[in-house]
Scaffold this motif. Structure first.
Motif, PDB file in Angstrom:
ATOM      1  N   ARG A 105       0.832  -1.220   0.000  1.00  0.00           N
ATOM      2  CA  ARG A 105       0.000   0.000   0.000  1.00  0.00           C
ATOM      3  C   ARG A 105       0.860   1.261   0.000  1.00  0.00           C
ATOM      4  N   LYS A 106       2.082   1.184   0.552  1.00  0.00           N
ATOM      5  CA  LYS A 106       3.004   2.329   0.541  1.00  0.00           C
ATOM      6  C   LYS A 106       3.807   2.380  -0.757  1.00  0.00           C
ATOM      7  N   ARG A 107       3.437   1.540  -1.733  1.00  0.00           N
ATOM      8  CA  ARG A 107       4.077   1.479  -3.054  1.00  0.00           C
ATOM      9  C   ARG A 107       5.548   1.054  -2.991  1.00  0.00           C
ATOM     10  N   GLN A 108       5.894   0.223  -2.039  1.00  0.00           N
ATOM     11  CA  GLN A 108       7.264  -0.253  -1.903  1.00  0.00           C
ATOM     12  C   GLN A 108       7.384  -1.655  -2.479  1.00  0.00           C
ATOM     13  N   VAL A 109       7.044  -1.764  -3.767  1.00  0.00           N
ATOM     14  CA  VAL A 109       7.077  -3.045  -4.463  1.00  0.00           C
ATOM     15  C   VAL A 109       7.706  -2.831  -5.838  1.00  0.00           C
ATOM     16  N   ASN A 110       8.452  -3.848  -6.305  1.00  0.00           N
ATOM     17  CA  ASN A 110       9.146  -3.758  -7.582  1.00  0.00           C
ATOM     18  C   ASN A 110       8.946  -5.060  -8.349  1.00  0.00           C
ATOM     19  N   LEU A 111       8.476  -4.962  -9.593  1.00  0.00           N
ATOM     20  CA  LEU A 111       8.233  -6.144 -10.416  1.00  0.00           C
ATOM     21  C   LEU A 111       9.363  -6.450 -11.390  1.00  0.00           C
ATOM     22  N   LYS A 112      10.408  -5.653 -11.365  1.00  0.00           N
ATOM     23  CA  LYS A 112      11.501  -5.851 -12.310  1.00  0.00           C
ATOM     24  C   LYS A 112      12.124  -7.234 -12.102  1.00  0.00           C
ATOM     25  N   ASP A 113      12.349  -7.959 -13.189  1.00  0.00           N
ATOM     26  CA  ASP A 113      12.946  -9.302 -13.182  1.00  0.00           C
ATOM     27  C   ASP A 113      12.072 -10.351 -12.493  1.00  0.00           C
ATOM     28  N   SER A 114      10.795 -10.082 -12.269  1.00  0.00           N
ATOM     29  CA  SER A 114       9.939 -11.090 -11.635  1.00  0.00           C
ATOM     30  C   SER A 114       9.290 -11.955 -12.714  1.00  0.00           C
ATOM     31  N   PHE A 115       8.908 -13.170 -12.318  1.00  0.00           N
ATOM     32  CA  PHE A 115       8.300 -14.124 -13.232  1.00  0.00           C
ATOM     33  C   PHE A 115       7.415 -15.075 -12.435  1.00  0.00           C
ATOM     34  N   ALA A 116       6.544 -15.791 -13.131  1.00  0.00           N
ATOM     35  CA  ALA A 116       5.654 -16.740 -12.475  1.00  0.00           C
ATOM     36  C   ALA A 116       5.927 -18.140 -13.014  1.00  0.00           C
ATOM     37  N   THR A 117       5.787 -19.133 -12.133  1.00  0.00           N
ATOM     38  CA  THR A 117       5.966 -20.533 -12.519  1.00  0.00           C
ATOM     39  C   THR A 117       4.784 -21.350 -12.006  1.00  0.00           C
ATOM     40  N   ILE A 118       4.626 -22.522 -12.595  1.00  0.00           N
ATOM     41  CA  ILE A 118       3.563 -23.438 -12.161  1.00  0.00           C
ATOM     42  C   ILE A 118       4.237 -24.687 -11.619  1.00  0.00           C
ATOM     43  N   ARG A 119       3.966 -25.002 -10.328  1.00  0.00           N
ATOM     44  CA  ARG A 119       4.514 -26.194  -9.674  1.00  0.00           C
ATOM     45  C   ARG A 119       3.392 -26.926  -8.966  1.00  0.00           C
ATOM     46  N   ASN A 120       3.266 -28.207  -9.225  1.00  0.00           N
ATOM     47  CA  ASN A 120       2.267 -29.054  -8.557  1.00  0.00           C
ATOM     48  C   ASN A 120       0.851 -28.477  -8.662  1.00  0.00           C
ATOM     49  N   GLY A 121       0.494 -27.924  -9.800  1.00  0.00           N
ATOM     50  CA  GLY A 121      -0.843 -27.386 -10.002  1.00  0.00           C
ATOM     51  C   GLY A 121      -1.087 -26.069  -9.295  1.00  0.00           C
ATOM     52  N   GLU A 122      -0.034 -25.383  -8.838  1.00  0.00           N
ATOM     53  CA  GLU A 122      -0.163 -24.086  -8.181  1.00  0.00           C
ATOM     54  C   GLU A 122       0.755 -23.093  -8.878  1.00  0.00           C
ATOM     55  N   VAL A 123       0.337 -21.819  -8.885  1.00  0.00           N
ATOM     56  CA  VAL A 123       1.115 -20.773  -9.545  1.00  0.00           C
ATOM     57  C   VAL A 123       1.848 -19.957  -8.482  1.00  0.00           C
ATOM     58  N   PHE A 124       3.155 -19.732  -8.705  1.00  0.00           N
ATOM     59  CA  PHE A 124       3.980 -18.975  -7.776  1.00  0.00           C
ATOM     60  C   PHE A 124       4.640 -17.811  -8.486  1.00  0.00           C
ATOM     61  N   LEU A 125       4.754 -16.695  -7.787  1.00  0.00           N
ATOM     62  CA  LEU A 125       5.403 -15.495  -8.298  1.00  0.00           C
ATOM     63  C   LEU A 125       6.775 -15.379  -7.637  1.00  0.00           C
ATOM     64  N   HIS A 126       7.827 -15.300  -8.448  1.00  0.00           N
ATOM     65  CA  HIS A 126       9.201 -15.244  -7.948  1.00  0.00           C
ATOM     66  C   HIS A 126       9.809 -13.874  -8.219  1.00  0.00           C
ATOM     67  N   ASN A 127      10.741 -13.471  -7.368  1.00  0.00           N
ATOM     68  CA  ASN A 127      11.546 -12.249  -7.513  1.00  0.00           C
ATOM     69  C   ASN A 127      10.753 -10.943  -7.472  1.00  0.00           C
ATOM     70  N   MET A 128       9.526 -10.949  -6.979  1.00  0.00           N
ATOM     71  CA  MET A 128       8.820  -9.692  -6.758  1.00  0.00           C
ATOM     72  C   MET A 128       9.343  -9.132  -5.432  1.00  0.00           C
ATOM     73  N   HIS A 129       9.954  -7.966  -5.486  1.00  0.00           N
ATOM     74  CA  HIS A 129      10.567  -7.391  -4.297  1.00  0.00           C
ATOM     75  C   HIS A 129       9.562  -6.514  -3.560  1.00  0.00           C
ATOM     76  N   VAL A 130       9.210  -6.898  -2.336  1.00  0.00           N
ATOM     77  CA  VAL A 130       8.365  -6.101  -1.449  1.00  0.00           C
ATOM     78  C   VAL A 130       9.254  -5.680  -0.287  1.00  0.00           C
ATOM     79  N   SER A 131       9.519  -4.380  -0.172  1.00  0.00           N
ATOM     80  CA  SER A 131      10.428  -3.876   0.863  1.00  0.00           C
ATOM     81  C   SER A 131       9.880  -4.157   2.253  1.00  0.00           C
ATOM     82  N   PRO A 132      10.754  -4.410   3.222  1.00  0.00           N
ATOM     83  CA  PRO A 132      10.293  -4.608   4.600  1.00  0.00           C
ATOM     84  C   PRO A 132       9.612  -3.347   5.141  1.00  0.00           C
TER      85      PRO A 132
END
Length: 153
Positions: free
Chosen positions: A40-67
């Motif tokens: 909500r504070k806009r501290q997220v970055n999608l650069k270099d992120s991608f999605a994969t499918i494992r065991n019938g579930e979709v996962f989003l990798h490398n999406m950076h959400v700042s602490p």
């Protein structure tokens, strides 16, 4: 702002440069702890992120959400894999499409809809180098035409 409107938080501008986006899917994101506050504070970055499918579930990798600053010990890991929420029919369709050569799942943007964080996934086919150059030429030609029309008036 009305309850049904969505508010874009982050966009992956490089995705349209690197891929031909053929279809889009809206997916919910499974978040932990203080992640929604950082989003909500806009501290997220999608650069270099991608999605994969494992065991019938979709996962989003490398999406950076700042602490989150006030999160202390309850903070999350910034680039952990996050599960995406899609309908079974959509997942089955994505499994079939991504098995074809050259297709991949690319996150296009993150936004808030009805109080929930959502990600817009694009089913993209990778562009070759000459496709990217052609897009740049078309952009430049359009820019030149717009500039010429503006000077004319």
């Amino acid at each position: 702002m009305a309850k049904h409107e969505s508010k874009a938080i982050a966009q992956n501008k490089k995705a349209s440069h690197d891929f031909f986006i053929e279809e889009t899917f809206e997916a919910g994101i499974v978040l932990q702890g203080t992640e929604i506050k950082s989003i909500r504070k806009r501290q997220v970055n999608l650069k270099d992120s991608f999605a994969t499918i494992r065991n019938g579930e979709v996962f989003l990798h490398n999406m950076h959400v700042s602490p989150y600053e006030q999160g202390n010990r309850f903070n999350h890991e910034p680039t952990r894999a996050r599960k995406l929420l899609l309908h079974r029919k959509q997942i089955d369709k994505l499994i079939g499409e991504t098995k074809q050569a050259g297709y991949s799942l690319v996150p296009l943007k993150v936004y808030i809809k009805n109080g929930f964080a959502k990600v817009l996934l694009g089913l993209g086919k990778g562009k070759k180098k000459f496709d990217k150059r052609e897009d740049l030429k078309q952009k430049q030609a359009k820019r030149d035409m717009d500039r010429a029309l503006k000077d004319r008036n």
